[in-house]
Design an enzyme around this catalytic site. Structure first.
Site, short mmCIF file in Angstrom:
data_model
loop_
_atom_site.label_atom_id
_atom_site.label_comp_id
_atom_site.label_asym_id
_atom_site.label_seq_id
_atom_site.Cartn_x
_atom_site.Cartn_y
_atom_site.Cartn_z
N LYS A 141 35.19 56.32 -47.55
CA LYS A 141 35.79 57.45 -46.72
C LYS A 141 35.41 57.85 -45.35
O LYS A 141 35.89 58.40 -44.46
CB LYS A 141 36.25 58.73 -47.43
CG LYS A 141 37.27 58.55 -48.40
CD LYS A 141 37.39 59.50 -49.21
CE LYS A 141 36.64 59.94 -50.54
NZ LYS A 141 36.81 61.02 -51.25
N ASP A 153 54.54 72.95 -43.87
CA ASP A 153 54.22 71.93 -43.01
C ASP A 153 53.39 70.63 -43.51
O ASP A 153 52.88 70.10 -43.07
CB ASP A 153 53.55 72.19 -41.53
CG ASP A 153 54.53 73.16 -40.81
OD1 ASP A 153 55.71 72.93 -41.02
OD2 ASP A 153 53.78 73.99 -40.11
N VAL A 154 53.30 70.96 -45.16
CA VAL A 154 52.42 69.86 -45.85
C VAL A 154 53.33 69.19 -46.88
O VAL A 154 53.95 69.64 -47.57
CB VAL A 154 51.26 70.56 -46.59
CG1 VAL A 154 50.39 69.85 -47.46
CG2 VAL A 154 50.15 71.32 -45.30
N ASP A 155 53.09 67.55 -46.62
CA ASP A 155 53.83 66.87 -47.54
C ASP A 155 53.17 66.22 -48.59
O ASP A 155 53.30 66.04 -49.69
CB ASP A 155 54.72 65.81 -46.68
CG ASP A 155 55.78 66.14 -45.76
OD1 ASP A 155 56.38 67.33 -45.93
OD2 ASP A 155 55.91 65.83 -44.57
N ASP A 158 34.18 67.31 -51.26
CA ASP A 158 33.07 68.11 -51.24
C ASP A 158 32.04 67.57 -50.33
O ASP A 158 30.78 68.04 -50.76
CB ASP A 158 32.67 68.24 -52.93
CG ASP A 158 32.08 66.79 -53.24
OD1 ASP A 158 31.21 66.77 -53.98
OD2 ASP A 158 32.83 65.85 -53.18
#
Length: 222
Positions: free
Chosen positions: A149, A9-11, A174
């Site tokens: 971010k 389910d991860v692209d 991190d």
């Protein structure tokens, strides 16, 4: 907290740089030792006074783009931070688990995107000395978008620019504050790095699963 990633389910895998793909020892030395010592020597103050001054300066702009901006610090401190970064470039090193993980992601067909708050000059210097860019599909500095971010506007801008689907994305960083921002935006999997600096003790995360070696993820990925 258990790591349970449904890789089918991860692209897209979004990856921070400093402390996530590179050893954070470079940045910790640069900002916690070299910059305070250089500023202190220039201004005739003791190392302790210089460190206390720098701590306050860092605190004042924490979680803003200025915290990461070499131009801001050059102007603020009267130092050529870009030149200092270039000189220290050979100290930039990859984590031991970085290349095996990135190559496994490539082999499994995942899109690998670097998403860093690092200033473009900082990014360029580190790429020159590590060759990291050869193992990534796309490299993004948040300075291009005008938000760090920690800011939700950044996540909306990145999603629009890349077409990534939050519900099909893994993000590794991190910083727990940054992982929180990614989760708030809707990134499905947010994973912390417990050992960003090889020279200090591992850190703990309160709200996100974490690990200290990406090679642990490879068997389930492949």
């Amino acid at each position: 907290m258990h790591i349970n990633i449904a890789w089918q389910d991860v692209d897209t895998v979004l990856l921070d740089m400093d402390g996530t793909l590179l050893d954070l020892a470079f940045d910790n030395y640069f900002w916690q030792k070299l910059v305070p010592e250089t500023w202190g020597a220039k201004n005739g103050v003791t190392p302790q006074e210089a460190m206390e001054y720098m701590r306050q300066q860092y605190h004042d702009v924490q979680h803003t783009l200025n915290w990461y901006c070499l131009d801001y610090w050059s102007e603020q401190l009267g130092l050529d931070i870009c030149a200092m970064t270039t000189e220290m470039g050979p100290r930039a090193v990859l984590r031991e688990d970085t290349i095996p993980f990135l190559e496994a992601l490539k082999a499994s067909g995942k899109q690998r995107i670097l998403l860093t708050n690092a200033h473009p000059h900082n990014l360029a210097v580190k790429l020159e000395h590590t060759g990291l860019d050869a193992h990534l599909d796309l490299l993004l500095s948040t300075h291009t978008f005008g938000y760090p971010k920690e800011d939700q506007r950044l996540w909306h801008a990145v999603a629009e620019a890349t077409g990534l689907k939050a519900e099909r994305t893994l993000f590794i960083d991190d910083s727990e504050a940054i992982l929180d921002a990614a989760a708030q935006f809707g990134i499905r999997y947010c994973l912390g790095v417990t050992n960003p600096d090889s020279g200090i003790a591992e850190k703990q995360y309160q709200r996100h699963p974490s690990l200290n070696d990406y090679r642990r993820l490879i068997p389930s990925l492949m």
